[in-house]
Enzyme design. Structure first.
Site, PDB file in Angstrom:
ATOM      1  CE1 TYR A  97      -4.458  -0.930   0.158  1.00 17.73           C
ATOM      2  CE2 TYR A  97      -3.333  -2.886   1.269  1.00 17.73           C
ATOM      3  CZ  TYR A  97      -4.348  -2.261   0.477  1.00 17.73           C
ATOM      4  OH  TYR A  97      -5.605  -3.077   0.333  1.00 17.73           O
ATOM      5  CD  GLU A 139      -6.550  -5.489   1.906  1.00 13.77           C
ATOM      6  OE1 GLU A 139      -5.202  -5.573   1.984  1.00 13.77           O
ATOM      7  OE2 GLU A 139      -7.064  -5.077   0.870  1.00 13.77           O
ATOM      8  CE1 TYR A 188     -11.496 -14.063  -5.058  1.00 17.75           C
ATOM      9  CE2 TYR A 188     -13.702 -13.421  -5.082  1.00 17.75           C
ATOM     10  CZ  TYR A 188     -12.439 -13.132  -4.912  1.00 17.75           C
ATOM     11  OH  TYR A 188     -12.087 -11.909  -4.240  1.00 17.75           O
ATOM     12  CG  LEU A 283     -23.447 -21.816 -15.087  1.00 20.84           C
ATOM     13  CD1 LEU A 283     -24.460 -22.608 -15.745  1.00 20.84           C
ATOM     14  CD2 LEU A 283     -22.092 -21.994 -15.926  1.00 20.84           C
TER      15      LEU A 283
END
Length: 411
Positions: A97, A139, A188, A283
């Site tokens: 960052y 995070e 995911y 999908l």
């Protein structure tokens, strides 16, 4: 907002017009500098997304959104959740960052020149630090939820299955046979893959396409059209997906992240109706959610709506049909933009329509509009997502009942 004075908040809001005008120029310069001076960034960012302008537009939009909502960052909670989950899946660390803030401020100063006063610089330096610290803290919480799986972990490709003309599934298991951690249906994982001929590894997110299981993760990957040269790093779309389709085989090991993602089913135990709306490979997370819901003891009314170019391009069609045959509360509607009259489906519970998904053309009963508790899960390309969300709003669906995610940056 703590850390910013009232005067600084006004200063930041006053920069919205100029940021809207020069945002893309600023963020293009930012990524040019990032890739030039820190080429290892190729392992995090998709060069294709940069060259097609999606990544710069996404960052420019984020900067403008911060400026508009600097006195109420809670309004950006959805976007922040999406960003921080993606960062966690890529192993982003706080030190990165500092680099990003320095490069972004440098580009703001260079592009806007004399218009970028010391007062503006002080206000934005403070604001960006506050935003970065908030993202870092979020995070940190995500990393703490993984029981130590915070970097890349090697998993075994235990099986590989062709799901359609365009989509292949990989079944991933632990090398030592230990149990995989659970995930929320809809989430995911990231893969980090070194494609031969490329200097740097590539990282991409792929939805988990089956219900949570301690035995395996399933991801399903669409072959992207346009890949032409595996030896030209990042020069053509689809390099990684084509490599996975053509070269990854059973027995290979892949570097995988812990599951993350802000788009997911909140509860499998509820009994409210569900409407799933997806396009193409969008999908995959919907199938994960559907499989998890159908395993629960609750009997929910479900309408699964999916659009594809043709029957042969639709993954999991046989699985979905089998589920519809065994579950009286599940209805399927397939849209096909080509060859809809040549589909192989013969089932009263399956409706096949020509063209693209049009929610306004469906009845209130088909969309369960009579029940205000119905949840709508919508996923697909950015333009598709915007259109379907607008259609649902026109139909009277409240925004908090629409759960959405766009594939790719810029969402």
């Amino acid at each position: 907002m703590a850390g910013l004075t009232a005067e600084q908040i006004l200063v930041i809001k006053s920069t919205v017009p100029v940021l809207e005008q020069y945002g893309n120029q600023i963020t293009h310069g930012f990524y040019d500098g990032l890739f030039r001076d820190y080429p290892s960034s190729f392992e995090i960012f998709s060069v294709t997304d940069f060259k097609t302008d999606r990544q710069p537009r996404a960052l420019a939009g984020a900067v403008v959104a911060v400026a508009k909502n600097i006195d109420n960052l809670g309004a950006l909670s959805g976007a922040i959740a999406t960003i921080t989950n993606k960062h966690a899946s890529l192993g982003v660390v706080p030190e990165q960052y500092d680099l990003v803030l320095d490069l972004l401020l440098k580009e703001l100063r260079e592009v806007l020149g004399d218009a970028w006063t010391s007062e503006i610089d002080d206000a934005w330096s403070t604001a960006l630090r506050i935003v970065a610290d908030a993202l870092i803290a979020t995070e940190k919480g995500l990393y703490q939820s993984t029981n130590g799986w915070t970097t890349w972990k090697e998993l075994l490709v235990a099986d590989k299955k062709q799901e359609s003309d365009e989509v292949v599934s990989l079944y991933l298991k632990t090398i030592d046979g230990s149990a995989l951690p659970p995930f929320k249906p809809g989430q995911y994982v990231s893969l980090q893959v070194k494609v031969p001929g490329q200097e740097y590894s590539s990282a991409r997110q792929y939805s988990l396409s089956d219900k949570p299981s301690p035995d395996y993760y399933r991801i399903s990957i669409r072959r992207e059209i346009g890949q032409s040269d595996l030896t030209a790093p990042g020069s053509a779309p689809g390099v990684l997906s084509n490599f996975i389709h053509d070269s990854i085989k059973v027995g290979d090991k892949l570097k995988v992240s812990h599951p993350f993602g802000a788009f997911h089913l909140d509860s499998v135990s509820a009994n409210t109706p569900l409407v799933f709306v997806g396009a193409g490979v969008g999908l995959t997370p919907l199938v994960s959610i559907l499989n998890a819901v159908l395993e629960s003891p609750q009997e929910r009314q479900i309408h699964f709506i999916h659009g594809s170019r043709s029957a042969s391009a639709r993954p999991f069609a046989d699985d979905l049909i089998a589920l519809a045959n065994s579950n009286p509360n599940l209805k399927l509607t397939f849209y096909e933009s080509k060859d809809a009259n040549q589909h192989p489906y013969e089932n009263a519970k399956i409706t096949v329509k020509s063209g693209h998904i049009d929610l306004k053309a469906l009845s209130a009963e088909e969309l369960f509009l009579g029940d205000k508790n119905t949840d709508y899960y919508v996923i697909g390309p950015t333009q598709f997502l915007a259109e379907k969300m607008e259609e649902l709003k026109v139909l009277g669906v409240e925004l908090d009942k629409i759960h959405s995610e766009a594939f790719g940056p810029g969402s």
